[in-house]
Write a protein that holds these residues in place. Structure first.
Motif, PDB file in Angstrom:
ATOM      1  N   PHE A   1       0.800  -1.217   0.000  1.00 37.45           N
ATOM      2  CA  PHE A   1       0.000   0.000   0.000  1.00 37.45           C
ATOM      3  C   PHE A   1       0.842   1.280   0.000  1.00 37.45           C
ATOM      4  O   PHE A   1       0.304   2.366  -0.137  1.00 37.45           O
ATOM      5  CB  PHE A   1      -0.964  -0.023   1.192  1.00 37.45           C
ATOM      6  CG  PHE A   1      -1.960  -1.136   1.101  1.00 37.45           C
ATOM      7  CD1 PHE A   1      -3.098  -0.995   0.319  1.00 37.45           C
ATOM      8  CD2 PHE A   1      -1.748  -2.358   1.745  1.00 37.45           C
ATOM      9  CE1 PHE A   1      -4.018  -2.029   0.208  1.00 37.45           C
ATOM     10  CE2 PHE A   1      -2.656  -3.393   1.626  1.00 37.45           C
ATOM     11  CZ  PHE A   1      -3.795  -3.239   0.863  1.00 37.45           C
TER      12      PHE A   1
ATOM     13  N   GLN B   1      -4.422  -5.121   8.486  1.00 37.93           N
ATOM     14  CA  GLN B   1      -4.545  -4.192   7.357  1.00 37.93           C
ATOM     15  C   GLN B   1      -4.719  -4.911   6.024  1.00 37.93           C
ATOM     16  O   GLN B   1      -5.455  -4.434   5.156  1.00 37.93           O
ATOM     17  CB  GLN B   1      -3.337  -3.258   7.316  1.00 37.93           C
ATOM     18  CG  GLN B   1      -3.355  -2.262   8.481  1.00 37.93           C
ATOM     19  CD  GLN B   1      -2.206  -1.278   8.421  1.00 37.93           C
ATOM     20  OE1 GLN B   1      -2.163  -0.434   7.537  1.00 37.93           O
ATOM     21  NE2 GLN B   1      -1.268  -1.404   9.340  1.00 37.93           N
TER      22      GLN B   1
ATOM     23  N   ARG C   1      -8.031  -2.973   4.811  1.00 37.84           N
ATOM     24  CA  ARG C   1      -7.804  -1.841   3.895  1.00 37.84           C
ATOM     25  C   ARG C   1      -8.603  -1.956   2.586  1.00 37.84           C
ATOM     26  O   ARG C   1      -9.267  -0.976   2.186  1.00 37.84           O
ATOM     27  CB  ARG C   1      -6.320  -1.700   3.584  1.00 37.84           C
ATOM     28  CG  ARG C   1      -5.494  -1.227   4.771  1.00 37.84           C
ATOM     29  CD  ARG C   1      -4.040  -0.959   4.349  1.00 37.84           C
ATOM     30  NE  ARG C   1      -3.974   0.304   3.649  1.00 37.84           N
ATOM     31  CZ  ARG C   1      -3.368   1.400   4.136  1.00 37.84           C
ATOM     32  NH1 ARG C   1      -2.757   1.366   5.308  1.00 37.84           N
ATOM     33  NH2 ARG C   1      -3.382   2.512   3.439  1.00 37.84           N
ATOM     34  N   PRO C   2      -8.552  -3.107   1.906  1.00 38.29           N
ATOM     35  CA  PRO C   2      -9.305  -3.162   0.638  1.00 38.29           C
ATOM     36  C   PRO C   2     -10.809  -2.954   0.837  1.00 38.29           C
ATOM     37  O   PRO C   2     -11.483  -2.477  -0.073  1.00 38.29           O
ATOM     38  CB  PRO C   2      -9.016  -4.583   0.114  1.00 38.29           C
ATOM     39  CG  PRO C   2      -7.725  -4.961   0.762  1.00 38.29           C
ATOM     40  CD  PRO C   2      -7.771  -4.330   2.128  1.00 38.29           C
TER      41      PRO C   2
ATOM     42  N   ILE D   1     -12.196  -0.996   3.208  1.00 35.06           N
ATOM     43  CA  ILE D   1     -12.417   0.442   3.391  1.00 35.06           C
ATOM     44  C   ILE D   1     -12.338   1.133   2.032  1.00 35.06           C
ATOM     45  O   ILE D   1     -13.214   1.942   1.674  1.00 35.06           O
ATOM     46  CB  ILE D   1     -11.374   1.040   4.361  1.00 35.06           C
ATOM     47  CG1 ILE D   1     -11.526   0.422   5.755  1.00 35.06           C
ATOM     48  CG2 ILE D   1     -11.498   2.557   4.407  1.00 35.06           C
ATOM     49  CD1 ILE D   1     -10.524   0.950   6.782  1.00 35.06           C
ATOM     50  N   GLU D   2     -11.321   0.800   1.286  1.00 41.51           N
ATOM     51  CA  GLU D   2     -11.145   1.446  -0.021  1.00 41.51           C
ATOM     52  C   GLU D   2     -12.339   1.205  -0.934  1.00 41.51           C
ATOM     53  O   GLU D   2     -12.780   2.109  -1.650  1.00 41.51           O
ATOM     54  CB  GLU D   2      -9.869   0.913  -0.697  1.00 41.51           C
ATOM     55  CG  GLU D   2      -8.613   1.553  -0.120  1.00 41.51           C
ATOM     56  CD  GLU D   2      -7.334   1.020  -0.759  1.00 41.51           C
ATOM     57  OE1 GLU D   2      -7.413  -0.009  -1.467  1.00 41.51           O
ATOM     58  OE2 GLU D   2      -6.275   1.628  -0.542  1.00 41.51           O
ATOM     59  N   ALA D   3     -12.856  -0.011  -0.891  1.00 46.16           N
ATOM     60  CA  ALA D   3     -13.983  -0.332  -1.767  1.00 46.16           C
ATOM     61  C   ALA D   3     -15.312   0.132  -1.185  1.00 46.16           C
ATOM     62  O   ALA D   3     -16.343   0.078  -1.872  1.00 46.16           O
ATOM     63  CB  ALA D   3     -14.029  -1.842  -2.020  1.00 46.16           C
TER      64      ALA D   3
ATOM     65  N   LEU E   1      -7.225   6.383   5.820  1.00 42.15           N
ATOM     66  CA  LEU E   1      -7.767   5.813   4.587  1.00 42.15           C
ATOM     67  C   LEU E   1      -9.241   6.166   4.425  1.00 42.15           C
ATOM     68  O   LEU E   1      -9.717   6.479   3.328  1.00 42.15           O
ATOM     69  CB  LEU E   1      -7.584   4.297   4.630  1.00 42.15           C
ATOM     70  CG  LEU E   1      -7.784   3.498   3.357  1.00 42.15           C
ATOM     71  CD1 LEU E   1      -6.764   3.907   2.300  1.00 42.15           C
ATOM     72  CD2 LEU E   1      -7.625   2.000   3.659  1.00 42.15           C
ATOM     73  N   ALA E   2      -9.979   6.118   5.521  1.00 40.96           N
ATOM     74  CA  ALA E   2     -11.423   6.360   5.464  1.00 40.96           C
ATOM     75  C   ALA E   2     -11.751   7.840   5.439  1.00 40.96           C
ATOM     76  O   ALA E   2     -12.873   8.237   5.089  1.00 40.96           O
ATOM     77  CB  ALA E   2     -12.107   5.701   6.667  1.00 40.96           C
TER      78      ALA E   2
ATOM     79  N   ALA F   1      -8.099  -5.750  -5.397  1.00 40.07           N
ATOM     80  CA  ALA F   1      -6.962  -5.114  -4.707  1.00 40.07           C
ATOM     81  C   ALA F   1      -5.690  -5.930  -4.867  1.00 40.07           C
ATOM     82  O   ALA F   1      -4.594  -5.367  -4.986  1.00 40.07           O
ATOM     83  CB  ALA F   1      -7.286  -4.932  -3.230  1.00 40.07           C
TER      84      ALA F   1
END
Lengths: 342, 342, 342, 342
Positions: free
Chosen positions: D133, D155, D159-160, D162-164, D222-223, D262
């Motif tokens: 990342f 993570q 993480r993926p 949250i990103e999506a 990230l969020a 991701a």
């Protein structure tokens, strides 16, 4: 005179655990041991750690004279168990350790176990064997259905919280970790030492484990409305012990109090000081349960950690405890052995 | 009324094992627990698996009123043990679990343990605690010196063969494998899980392990001439258990017979059928010993495999067995617990 | 271009270990994987740890086009192996990991393995695969028979001592401890985690283990007269590793010197400083061997401790090392991976 | 020519793991090894499994000539690490494996680690080392802060998602199980084999584990708004491996898709087929990550199980991966070793 005991299915781990406990139980005596596939063998062959006990050799079920037996433990696989118990004398006291008489609803049984129940009428008679919550029914019962080991652990954790009304019933997660003996003495690749030792994994992820049938039945009955929990079992690379890490929504202090009240007089259940949590090491080989509560840093959430020995309190110890009640013996007799550590 | 017991050095593994055994012993009651470095703590803090027992808190040795004590177990490290025991009341019955009173000869003690003995006069009074071979002396003794766990295992193997005169005394090899608890609750790098689990090694190779002092003393005394054995200890990645694979020269059937005669009436020692050999699994958590004999394909040579639990029969169980004799209790009382398997 | 490799019997532990080693071997490429009972499955199903490698799916042996293959490893059970190899192209280079071509004498084979040999003529052609001692023969061979893992460990220990003439050939004891993976991925009760973990036992006691056939053949040939050793295998509760504690009669310093000379130029064998002994931990997952010598307190006796990884140097690593020689690749290629600790 | 590497703190487990990986890395060469407390010792003494590598002896940090060093790994405890790195040449490329440069906010650092930061200016320069990342930042960085092993595992899981935008950010539970090597080579009672093996427990329950600082920082960043997760670490009785069972609210299929997108091009991360979940066994000793998704029976809830090796991908493997980027080497070089199974 000591009560005369038969064990049907004596060659599995729960059978061996029953024998271990009864061997030093002053009020019980082993009169017969059955294991159809190993009939004719001595227990020293099947379990050399029982060599010194002078036990009767293994026989088939139909070789047992049940007229001399005060109580039979049935430690067979599910499905086989119902077929055997169906044909036993109708007056014989029985503690069944299989899953066959745990579920009140025949459809639920078929849904979780995949086969129709062949002794459906006896289910009505059976009492659910979670001693601390069904003590009076068990005392009066002829047929008691031992609980699943995961199911016992989850219920010791969640029942007092439902009763006290201190948690959100729609937000219950049970992250369960169970020792390999929970899978029995069965020849499966994933139970080999080389596949299991030094590793760790979840299984039956997503709500497919059969013990959910017990959770659904018991929690819904207690709450008076449908309750479904999330439950993920994991396979621990140890031989004995279950640890359940539960995530609930509710006040941590209220939860602690609910346990202290529910278990104040229970001889086998210890509620740890607030903030401490248990290890499976501390209950191994015993009938004891340790429960610990901690509040999360996020307000209104709590974590409860519960530990017990899957073979003892989760299965054979519970069975003895129930048998003590059914036979009019002191409930704790034969069960006060101290955990083995290290 | 139950005998009043004190345990000095209650915070180590042998101390915890004594408590485990006494907790269900009908003839003994724990009156005081001492551990100088942890005085003031509760046993639930030091050993959470003992939480339910309602034990007295830990105190220092000098806080114990020995006037109320029938017998004290001393589970301290060697050297410390002699210093503490030296100052205890001279009438108090004592079972010492350390190495301090095992060796009759002060020079031998200093040779193996590296320090001069500070209570040399008491050594004369001490009885060597290998119950099955010193039963009468122990019954009459005031101070009994528990054996080393490896030393016990080797002696259960070799003594009957010396007595029966069936082996070559100059050709004895003891390949010993001992669980990690034999090293105690000590903070050493090689005892960490990450260093020990999944590995295996020998140590003290070549005749340097202290338990050789016991072998030399006992075997030579028994044989009436100097006997020296080869002895290689190994560290097993398990928590309990000793397995000794012994290589001897003699007739295998005569060896089998020697064991069967020597141990015919021993409640804790099982001689397996000829050709079978034991596992540590089958004695874990118990006071039992399993011995198995096989003949080698090379005529005149035999292999003997002996298994016991180092913490129980090899240490604390033996101590209770001796205390039973010293207190006039049945020798097996409190010691019939069945091995824990799996 | 990388040599094209087929593995027959790819679903067992030695098959998986071959794949692990070849995956990072610059001179080899996996062209075909056979496992009759699991043909059609992907390696990700059979061994999820190989998921990322993009391996060919499992096929049956007769689906392999051996015209494209430079060398085949055969990792089948004995007896099956000879039947399969018998029917392979006669020009194909083969490294067999089974026991089928280890013994020169057909009677010896039948004695130890219980069945007559069905490809007896090929035995004459086969070269014994103990690389360090048969290097030239292996380089020129078409068919190499990998050694038993215990047999390799014992020979690394004893061969240099026979060659140097420094020990009594009639007094050799090999107390061997082998990890559970040595028994393969087979569904046997004694290989279950619950039966093995936390326990320890000997087996095939008294000179009945099949690897004795290899010891007899090799030691007698080397010594020029019959040599029989005592050999007791034990089952270690770990997944990888063999430790051999050898008891010999001879001068410890001469023994140390014999190893230092024999192994001075060997890339995979480390002779430890005199008096130090190894752990299986220190060779796990690698092709390395550690050997340590100590003199006993009894003059003229010595103890040698040898450690290697049974699956790697004891089996699949040795096989790769031999294949390197047969294919004209550097002997150490693909084999310099460092042991995994902790 | 191979890049010249120094390792500071070479005597801990992450130091040993760095050496293991670099030993077969074609682009790196170990030029210096520092461990102040063990300076003067050989690596064969400190880690016998590295005996064959011909490594430089351990020195103190100030004995290293950093003019010859291309990159230094710093594998010291937190707090010590910042003090050492503060005084290293300002042009030296450094990968720090401690916690000292993970947190951007000095107050957060002090809150979680209990001491003020002594090299606060360098924190600004440091890049967070979660390779997948922060690849571009790491490539250009002088100082990279390796992540916590639990933090990496969590993570990779969250993480993926949250990103999506596929999960409820206020309902994230990470039930984490970590091997004992995660605690390092430290002499603590709870890390002894006898205390850990055959047991299982949670610790730092309720939101007190330091890795929460990393989760808070990274997930909130990230969020774009504060995110707090629930995180319960447990101590697994194994030496290597982390398994994270995550409970999230969101559509299971959308979650599966988010991972597949991701991680489509990531060489070290495998997304399992929907419904399958991984074992730590399948990534042990490697730099690989396995992620599996299952939908719960309760609609809108999913379980994600993630496995990696805490010492490798969770620490030293990640560090090598980052160093490859910083030194212009191929990212996967030296890291394609296959997991060790069994």
């Amino acid at each position: 005179m000591a009560k005369q005991i038969a064990i049907i299915g004596a060659s599995g781990y729960t059978g061996a655990e029953l024998i271990r406990l009864i061997a030093t139980h002053p009020g019980m005596e082993i009169a017969a041991l059955a294991a159809n596939s190993k009939a004719g063998q001595s227990m020293a062959q099947v379990y050399p750690h029982l060599r010194h006990l002078g036990l009767p050799d293994l026989v088939t079920v139909d070789q047992i004279d049940f007229g001399q037996i005060d109580l039979a433990f049935c430690a067979l696989p599910h499905k086989t168990s119902q077929e055997v118990i169906r044909d036993l004398p109708k007056t014989l006291k029985i503690v069944d350790l299989s899953a066959d008489f745990r579920l009140r609803d025949a459809d639920e049984y078929e849904k979780w176990y995949g086969n129709p129940h062949s002794a459906i009428k006896m289910q009505a008679e059976a009492v659910y064997g979670l001693t601390e919550f069904y003590r009076d029914d068990i005392t009066a019962a002829r047929l008691v259905a031992g609980t699943g080991c995961n199911a016992a652990t989850g219920q010791f954790t969640i029942r007092p919280l439902i009763e006290a009304g201190v948690i959100d019933l729609d937000e219950i997660i049970l992250d369960m970790k169970c020792a390999v003996s929970g899978a029995g003495r069965s020849l499966k690749e994933n139970l080999l030492h080389a596949e299991l030792s030094e590793g760790y994994n979840a299984y039956a992820v997503g709500g497919t484990h059969r013990h959910l049938g017990e959770f659904d039945q018991e929690f819904s009955k207690l709450a008076g409305r449908p309750v479904q929990v999330q439950f993920t079992p994991h396979l621990l690379p140890v031989n004995r012990g279950i640890l359940c890490t539960s995530y609930v929504k509710g006040g941590a202090q209220a939860i602690q109090k609910a346990y202290e009240m529910a278990y104040a007089d229970e001889p086998f259940i210890s509620v740890l000081p607030f903030g401490e949590t248990p290890s499976t090491h501390h209950v191994r080989g015993s009938n004891f349960v340790h429960i610990g509560v901690a509040g999360d840093r996020i307000p209104g959430r709590a974590i409860v950690v519960t530990a017990l020995d899957n073979l003892c309190k989760g299965s054979s110890g519970q069975a003895i405890q129930n048998a003590n009640l059914m036979l009019g013996l002191p409930e704790t007799e034969g069960l006060m052995g101290v955990p083995l550590f290290p």
